[in-house]
Write an enzyme that holds these catalytic residues in place. Sequence first.
Site, PDB file in Angstrom:
ATOM      1  N   LYS A  87      33.401  88.312 -25.507  1.00  0.00           N
ATOM      2  CA  LYS A  87      34.815  87.918 -25.426  1.00  0.00           C
ATOM      3  C   LYS A  87      35.003  86.736 -24.465  1.00  0.00           C
ATOM      4  O   LYS A  87      35.627  85.733 -24.814  1.00  0.00           O
ATOM      5  CB  LYS A  87      35.684  89.098 -24.948  1.00  0.00           C
ATOM      6  CG  LYS A  87      35.597  90.342 -25.823  1.00  0.00           C
ATOM      7  CD  LYS A  87      36.487  91.451 -25.320  1.00  0.00           C
ATOM      8  CE  LYS A  87      36.078  92.041 -23.987  1.00  0.00           C
ATOM      9  NZ  LYS A  87      34.850  92.859 -24.013  1.00  0.00           N
ATOM     10  N   ARG A 142      30.698 102.517 -19.730  1.00  0.00           N
ATOM     11  CA  ARG A 142      31.633 101.486 -20.230  1.00  0.00           C
ATOM     12  C   ARG A 142      31.700 101.538 -21.759  1.00  0.00           C
ATOM     13  O   ARG A 142      32.776 101.380 -22.340  1.00  0.00           O
ATOM     14  CB  ARG A 142      31.193 100.097 -19.762  1.00  0.00           C
ATOM     15  CG  ARG A 142      31.433  99.883 -18.275  1.00  0.00           C
ATOM     16  CD  ARG A 142      30.691  98.674 -17.744  1.00  0.00           C
ATOM     17  NE  ARG A 142      31.164  97.419 -18.290  1.00  0.00           N
ATOM     18  CZ  ARG A 142      30.520  96.256 -18.162  1.00  0.00           C
ATOM     19  NH1 ARG A 142      29.355  96.218 -17.509  1.00  0.00           N
ATOM     20  NH2 ARG A 142      31.014  95.165 -18.659  1.00  0.00           N
ATOM     21  N   ARG A 195      22.440  89.733 -18.327  1.00  0.00           N
ATOM     22  CA  ARG A 195      23.461  89.151 -17.456  1.00  0.00           C
ATOM     23  C   ARG A 195      23.306  89.685 -16.024  1.00  0.00           C
ATOM     24  O   ARG A 195      23.558  88.956 -15.066  1.00  0.00           O
ATOM     25  CB  ARG A 195      24.868  89.453 -17.988  1.00  0.00           C
ATOM     26  CG  ARG A 195      25.947  88.726 -17.195  1.00  0.00           C
ATOM     27  CD  ARG A 195      27.305  88.769 -17.866  1.00  0.00           C
ATOM     28  NE  ARG A 195      27.860  90.103 -17.900  1.00  0.00           N
ATOM     29  CZ  ARG A 195      29.007  90.421 -18.483  1.00  0.00           C
ATOM     30  NH1 ARG A 195      29.719  89.497 -19.088  1.00  0.00           N
ATOM     31  NH2 ARG A 195      29.458  91.653 -18.468  1.00  0.00           N
ATOM     32  N   ARG A 252      26.243  91.218 -11.541  1.00  0.00           N
ATOM     33  CA  ARG A 252      27.461  92.039 -11.533  1.00  0.00           C
ATOM     34  C   ARG A 252      27.099  93.512 -11.395  1.00  0.00           C
ATOM     35  O   ARG A 252      26.269  94.034 -12.142  1.00  0.00           O
ATOM     36  CB  ARG A 252      28.237  91.816 -12.837  1.00  0.00           C
ATOM     37  CG  ARG A 252      29.323  90.771 -12.693  1.00  0.00           C
ATOM     38  CD  ARG A 252      29.990  90.449 -13.994  1.00  0.00           C
ATOM     39  NE  ARG A 252      30.567  91.595 -14.695  1.00  0.00           N
ATOM     40  CZ  ARG A 252      31.273  91.488 -15.813  1.00  0.00           C
ATOM     41  NH1 ARG A 252      31.484  90.307 -16.344  1.00  0.00           N
ATOM     42  NH2 ARG A 252      31.757  92.560 -16.392  1.00  0.00           N
ATOM     43  N   ARG A 259      43.373  97.202 -23.326  1.00  0.00           N
ATOM     44  CA  ARG A 259      42.223  98.096 -23.477  1.00  0.00           C
ATOM     45  C   ARG A 259      42.646  99.543 -23.677  1.00  0.00           C
ATOM     46  O   ARG A 259      41.792 100.429 -23.798  1.00  0.00           O
ATOM     47  CB  ARG A 259      41.343  98.013 -22.223  1.00  0.00           C
ATOM     48  CG  ARG A 259      40.180  97.016 -22.329  1.00  0.00           C
ATOM     49  CD  ARG A 259      39.501  96.910 -20.964  1.00  0.00           C
ATOM     50  NE  ARG A 259      38.117  96.561 -21.023  1.00  0.00           N
ATOM     51  CZ  ARG A 259      37.647  95.332 -20.769  1.00  0.00           C
ATOM     52  NH1 ARG A 259      38.448  94.344 -20.497  1.00  0.00           N
ATOM     53  NH2 ARG A 259      36.338  95.117 -20.780  1.00  0.00           N
TER      54      ARG A 259
END
Length: 190
Positions: A14, A146, A128, A134, A89
Amino acid sequence: MVNLILFGPPGSGKGTQAKMLVEKYNFYHISTGDMFRYEMGNNTPLGLKAKEYIHAGNLVPDSLTIEMLKARVIANKDVYGFIFDGFPRTTPQADALDQLMNSMGQNVNKLIALDVDDNEIINRLQERAKVQGRADDANIETVQNRIDVYKKNTTPVFDYYAHFDKSTKIEGVGSIDDVFGRLCTEIDNL
Ligand code: B4P
């Protein structure tokens, strides 16, 4: 004014695609994930509250998220169009967004979902984690949570807009440029 929701599971691309769409179509980009990371990075009261949810792979409560989103939209209400990345969401967030847009004489034109399977998501987020570090990408249990939260709490948002014939799904696997091309086709058809 065209207002678009970019939808999909964590790591579906996204954020990656939204930045490219902004370049091409001049949308005003709102990423609630980026906004929370900014607040966390500055240790603001909102950031400190959000951190405990995000680091566990849970959604930040609707009340906090909606308030933050509304303020950003109202401050930019004269833009060409919004691209909502990672919002809504939950269905209460979708309700709040529709009410907000209606109050401005606007509406959501389209929700486009990026379809990506769980294995690909896990691979992307692990990659990532190596590059960006992160906290919510680094731990496999957090990533799995998640994904579970997305399936339970977020996928009903697709059905919410499908009810108004506004939801569509595109293949989110392939090169970044290929996915971008599919998105542009959808937008150009609006
Ligand atoms: P977000 O910041 O929205 O994070 P995301 O879902 O992980 O990102 P995205 O799908 O944008 O992935 P990206 O393009 O970066 O949210 C983070 C957290 O904030 C949430 O878990 C939640 O706790 C909280 N939050 C945010 N909004 C909220 C809301 N509305 N309500 C409550 N809580 C909220 O892509 C991922 C990786 O894949 C990148 O490394 C990228 O390079 C790679 N990639 C992208 N496209 C690819 C492709 N086609 N092929 C291969 N790799 C690709």
